[in-house]
Design a protein around this motif. Structure first.
Motif: not given
Length: 424
Positions: A208-212, A216-219, A274-277
């Protein structure tokens, strides 16, 4: 070189630059005082004029296969001259890169469009679909760009695969979610990885949220249910419903692997961790908007021995149902956190926080890190604060600039700096 130099009262070493000096629009004066070793001094006054900053729309982008209700623009990411746009409800049955955009039969499968700027012109570079397109997967629900790498979340994807490049065809874990990673070479895009959680489970909403950021990838999987707490504490149960989790992946020579499985140190049922990252350098920020009913933001830091939790942040006027940290953004040592259901009737910066007569008007909180300690730096409300505006539903931070979305603001202004108080 031995003279003492003060710029606006702050010492500066001879031959080096001062810290940045904030200039107001219009006239400004900078004072430079030089004192020699014999005690004699001289003061110089530098007059500077700063013009008003002007923001103009430079393009209007639409999908190459624009259809009603596709939700083009549901997610966006910008990196340099490249823009990624998610259309979470697009319905073609195409798979992969630049497939048949007019095909039908995969309602709400979703798509991502890549645009690239050349000179002053934007052009579509790629039309991207999942490698296992299925109706209802919502591919493009989240997008993140870093240079020539794109990550796309499909939070309702159904396979029961675990880890990297597993079996995409088994749909026995409804709405487990997946993330797809693509890499550009020249002007050509190709899928690099199909990413699932290490403990993929039905209804987790992984992606639902990803950061790259770089490699490095955060999910975020904000509806993940395990009773684990902390870093890499694997407990294969579903006893703490919707506590949430974040998964961090690292790329080494084009190969992705899971680096960390992160839970809050106080993980609780319904927290939605984990709703936002957001990623910046070796720091990860994670939002849990229902934690203790008021919401919290968690800071994690990567060191030589892996990831550790550095801080848990809460609003200075924390109250139930404000949804603090539904969205957040991190830039170096500064964190902006939105609370789009916060209720105060304050306006502008650091106003009165305790008068709750503007329900769901929304607020943003800015925190600053010094060494390893975090403190709230500002409490921000809109300049035309009104009931129900939901200011803070989205935030974006870059250096000293902060952009805030107010989803239900009512003015009829158009363009930049129109009349924000006309709500007819």
């Amino acid at each position: 070189p031995s003279d003492s130099i003060l710029v606006n009262g702050t010492e500066v070493v001879s031959g080096e630059s001062s810290l940045p000096i904030q200039l107001a629009v219009g006239s400004n004066q900078v004072e430079v005082e030089v004192t020699a070793t014999n005690g004699l001094s001289r003061t110089y006054l530098i007059d500077l004029s700063r013009g008003a900053q002007v923001v103009n729309q430079i393009a209007l982008g639409k999908a190459s296969n624009s259809q009603g209700a596709d939700a083009f623009g549901y997610s966006v990411a910008l990196s340099g001259d490249t823009l990624a746009v998610g259309a979470v409800s697009e319905g073609s049955a195409a798979t992969g890169i630049d497939g048949d955009q007019q095909s039908a039969g995969a309602l709400l499968s979703g798509a991502v469009y890549i645009f690239r700027k050349s000179g002053d012109t934007w052009q579509q570079e790629a039309y991207i679909k999942a490698s296992n397109t299925q109706a209802g997967d919502r591919f493009g629900g989240s997008v993140a760009l870093s240079g020539d790498t794109l990550a796309v979340g499909a939070y309702l994807e159904d396979s029961n695969a675990n880890g990297i490049d597993g079996n995409q065809a088994n749909n026995n874990a409804v709405s487990a979610g997946a993330v797809y990673v693509y890499k550009r070479t020249g002007t050509s895009w190709a899928q690099e990885a199909y990413v699932k959680a290490s403990n993929s489970g039905a209804g987790d909403y992984f992606g639902l949220r990803v950061a790259l950021l770089g490699d490095t990838l955060a999910v975020g999987a904000y509806l993940e249910d395990s009773s684990a707490k902390g870093i890499n504490s694997v407990i294969n149960d579903n006893l703490v419903t919707n506590s949430g989790a974040v998964y961090v992946f690292q790329r080494t020579i084009d190969v992705w692997a899971q680096e960390a499985y992160i839970k809050a140190d106080n993980a609780g049922s319904g927290d939605q961790f984990g709703r936002s990252v957001s990623l910046s350098g070796d720091t990860l920020a994670v939002g849990a908007p229902i934690e203790a009913t008021t919401g919290a933001a968690y800071i994690f830091r990567r060191g030589d021995t892996g990831w550790t939790q550095e801080a848990r942040l809460r609003a200075s006027n924390r109250e139930s149902n404000d949804q603090f940290a539904t969205d957040l953004d991190l830039f170096e040592d500064t964190l902006a956190v939105g609370a789009h259901l916060e209720d105060s009737n304050a306006m502008g910066i650091d106003g009165e926080q305790l008068d709750n007569t503007a329900g769901a008007s929304g607020a943003v909180y800015v925190f600053q890190r010094t060494d390893a300690s975090w403190a709230q730096e500002a409490y921000i409300k809109s300049s035309n604060n009104e009931l129900g505006d939901r200011f803070g539903v989205s935030v974006a931070l870059s250096r000293d600039a902060l952009a805030v979305g107010a989803q239900r603001e009512d003015s009829d202004a158009a363009g930049v700096n129109g009349n924000s108080n006309n709500e007819d």
